[in-house]
Design a protein around this motif. Structure first.
Motif, PDB file in Angstrom:
ATOM      1  N   ASP A  67       0.808  -1.216   0.000  1.00 19.01           N
ATOM      2  CA  ASP A  67       0.000   0.000   0.000  1.00 19.01           C
ATOM      3  C   ASP A  67       0.845   1.272   0.000  1.00 19.01           C
ATOM      4  O   ASP A  67       0.405   2.303  -0.503  1.00 19.01           O
ATOM      5  CB  ASP A  67      -0.922   0.027   1.228  1.00 19.01           C
ATOM      6  N   GLN A 111     -14.146   1.300  -3.989  1.00 15.86           N
ATOM      7  CA  GLN A 111     -13.495   0.134  -3.402  1.00 15.86           C
ATOM      8  C   GLN A 111     -13.780  -1.120  -4.225  1.00 15.86           C
ATOM      9  O   GLN A 111     -12.917  -1.986  -4.375  1.00 15.86           O
ATOM     10  CB  GLN A 111     -13.963  -0.057  -1.953  1.00 15.86           C
ATOM     11  N   ALA A 124     -10.992  -3.357  -6.049  1.00 17.67           N
ATOM     12  CA  ALA A 124     -10.919  -4.791  -5.747  1.00 17.67           C
ATOM     13  C   ALA A 124     -10.879  -5.618  -7.030  1.00 17.67           C
ATOM     14  O   ALA A 124     -10.185  -6.645  -7.100  1.00 17.67           O
ATOM     15  CB  ALA A 124     -12.102  -5.205  -4.878  1.00 17.67           C
ATOM     16  N   ARG A 148      -7.370  -5.417  -8.250  1.00 16.47           N
ATOM     17  CA  ARG A 148      -6.442  -6.165  -7.398  1.00 16.47           C
ATOM     18  C   ARG A 148      -6.593  -7.669  -7.603  1.00 16.47           C
ATOM     19  O   ARG A 148      -5.608  -8.404  -7.566  1.00 16.47           O
ATOM     20  CB  ARG A 148      -6.682  -5.804  -5.922  1.00 16.47           C
ATOM     21  N   GLN A 149      -7.827  -8.126  -7.825  1.00 21.64           N
ATOM     22  CA  GLN A 149      -8.045  -9.548  -8.073  1.00 21.64           C
ATOM     23  C   GLN A 149      -7.332  -9.981  -9.347  1.00 21.64           C
ATOM     24  O   GLN A 149      -6.717 -11.053  -9.408  1.00 21.64           O
ATOM     25  CB  GLN A 149      -9.542  -9.841  -8.178  1.00 21.64           C
ATOM     26  N   ARG A 175       5.225 -12.544  -0.519  1.00 18.65           N
ATOM     27  CA  ARG A 175       4.063 -13.079   0.198  1.00 18.65           C
ATOM     28  C   ARG A 175       4.380 -13.248   1.691  1.00 18.65           C
ATOM     29  O   ARG A 175       3.566 -12.903   2.555  1.00 18.65           O
ATOM     30  CB  ARG A 175       3.646 -14.419  -0.401  1.00 18.65           C
ATOM     31  N   GLU A 206       2.545 -11.072   4.713  1.00 22.62           N
ATOM     32  CA  GLU A 206       1.872 -11.746   5.833  1.00 22.62           C
ATOM     33  C   GLU A 206       2.514 -11.355   7.164  1.00 22.62           C
ATOM     34  O   GLU A 206       1.808 -11.116   8.161  1.00 22.62           O
ATOM     35  CB  GLU A 206       1.946 -13.259   5.637  1.00 22.62           C
ATOM     36  N   GLY A 223       1.268  -8.054   8.343  1.00 31.23           N
ATOM     37  CA  GLY A 223      -0.163  -7.958   8.575  1.00 31.23           C
ATOM     38  C   GLY A 223      -0.984  -7.364   7.482  1.00 31.23           C
ATOM     39  O   GLY A 223      -2.113  -6.904   7.715  1.00 31.23           O
ATOM     40  N   LEU A 224      -0.485  -7.377   6.239  1.00 29.59           N
ATOM     41  CA  LEU A 224      -1.278  -6.888   5.112  1.00 29.59           C
ATOM     42  C   LEU A 224      -2.163  -8.011   4.583  1.00 29.59           C
ATOM     43  O   LEU A 224      -1.989  -9.185   4.906  1.00 29.59           O
ATOM     44  CB  LEU A 224      -0.353  -6.385   3.999  1.00 29.59           C
ATOM     45  N   ASP A 225      -3.084  -7.623   3.711  1.00 25.19           N
ATOM     46  CA  ASP A 225      -3.970  -8.594   3.071  1.00 25.19           C
ATOM     47  C   ASP A 225      -3.211  -9.244   1.934  1.00 25.19           C
ATOM     48  O   ASP A 225      -3.163  -8.727   0.823  1.00 25.19           O
ATOM     49  CB  ASP A 225      -5.221  -7.869   2.549  1.00 25.19           C
ATOM     50  N   ALA A 226      -2.596 -10.370   2.206  1.00 26.56           N
ATOM     51  CA  ALA A 226      -1.699 -11.004   1.237  1.00 26.56           C
ATOM     52  C   ALA A 226      -2.478 -11.740   0.160  1.00 26.56           C
ATOM     53  O   ALA A 226      -3.518 -12.349   0.440  1.00 26.56           O
ATOM     54  CB  ALA A 226      -0.761 -11.972   1.957  1.00 26.56           C
TER      55      ALA A 226
END
Length: 342
Positions: A112, A296, A300, A303-304, A328, A332, A335-338
């Motif tokens: 981010d 958002q 998304a 990002r997908q 990756r 992790e 604490g990000l959304d991996a």
């Protein structure tokens, strides 16, 4: 010219002046792909002044802007072959050597903030991963500088994914072209320095060039009156990489000075981008530029698509799989959304 200095830089200045005095003078020839007027270009000029000041004049930097010696994508090889000494462009230009170079420069949806990417380099094993690639081509990674999330520019509205259909835009080489093509766009890979003319002549409808303030400095909004902000699709990191035999031929003090100046460039670029992006955000609407903040849901969707490309690219070479896994693991760890691995 205003030269930015941090506490660390001032300490390095004292160190450099004391230790390099009397060392044999050296000239470092570096090419970047930025315009002198851009945010990055102005701070690169400060980098040059800092290196020369810290070395007490024992290091002379010849800095070539806007890919004036060779094309941007050829800079890495020009340094490796001795035409110049160091490359200050972007690792993604080298994906033809190994797809792993994509993840040296831009993870596309992974981080981010630039601080997170820099943290991977310094504390997540990134420096070792990068040099595992660079050393095989006779180059050594010194450091990275990255301003922040990039903003798309366009001559037509770009309010969401639907506007990407048949949108002909400049894309850097590598994974980004595939992601945007999967969303219906028509990416055109071209040199960074060709963007302005291509927009002006209508060869392309838009571009992924840089973050908001850098786009302003490059004059892109004189032509393209539509842009995205905040950025979400890309956070591309330029590097300083030098020919290994040249780098190892420098003294310890000279290497420390150049490394410190590169770290300072990275730090100042992050700060300047926050300020200048904010200023641009205020000024651009008054100049007739429409700014689009994607929802958002739309972010998304992009990002997908990006995460799907991670899996595909990880299968290309063992080196790519290794560096993707490194990202990756670090994402992790902090604490990000991996992105999940298939």
């Amino acid at each position: 010219m205003h030269v930015y200095r941090t506490t660390a830089l001032c300490a390095a200045l004292a160190f450099g002046t004391a230790t390099v005095a009397g060392a044999q003078s050296v000239t470092v020839r570096i090419q970047n792909h930025q315009s002198p007027e851009s945010t990055s270009g102005r701070l690169i000029a400060d980098f040059v002044e800092n290196v020369e000041t810290m070395s007490g004049g024992d290091i002379d930097v010849e800095m070539f802007y806007s890919a004036s010696v060779v094309k941007s994508a050829e800079t890495f090889d020009a340094a490796a072959s001795g035409i110049i000494d160091c490359d200050m462009t972007n690792g993604s230009y080298q994906t033809g050597k190994n797809p792993a170079y994509q993840f040296v420069a831009d993870t596309m949806g992974g981080y981010d903030t630039p601080l997170q990417f820099q943290s991977w380099i310094e504390y997540g094993g990134g420096r070792e991963e990068i040099n595992g690639l660079y050393n095989t081509n006779g180059m050594t990674f010194v450091g990275a500088h990255i301003g922040g999330q990039e903003s798309l520019v366009s001559t037509s509205p770009i309010a969401g994914p639907d506007d990407l259909k048949n949108w002909k835009f400049r894309s850097p080489p590598g994974m980004e072209s595939e992601i945007f093509a999967s969303l219906g766009a028509s990416p055109v890979v071209m040199d960074f320095t060709e963007i302005f003319t291509a927009l002006e002549t209508g060869i392309i409808d838009g571009a992924d060039a840089s973050w908001l303030s850098n786009n302003v400095g490059s004059g892109l909004y004189d032509i393209a009156k539509h842009t995205t902000f905040p950025g979400f699709h890309s956070m591309s990191s330029d590097h300083l990489a030098c020919r290994t035999d040249f780098w190892e031929g420098l003294t310890d003090a000279q290497r420390a000075i150049i490394t410190s100046a590169e770290k300072n460039l990275g730090y100042e670029l992050m700060l300047a981008t926050v300020v200048e992006n904010g200023e641009a955000l205020v000024a651009l609407p008054e100049e007739g530029v429409t700014i689009y903040d994607w929802s958002q849901e739309d972010r998304a969707a992009f990002r997908q698509a990006a995460f799907g490309a991670w899996d595909e690219w990880a299968q290309k070479t063992p080196e790519t799989a290794e560096i993707v896994q490194s990202h990756r693991d670090f994402i992790e760890r902090i604490g990000l959304d991996a992105p999940a691995s298939n």
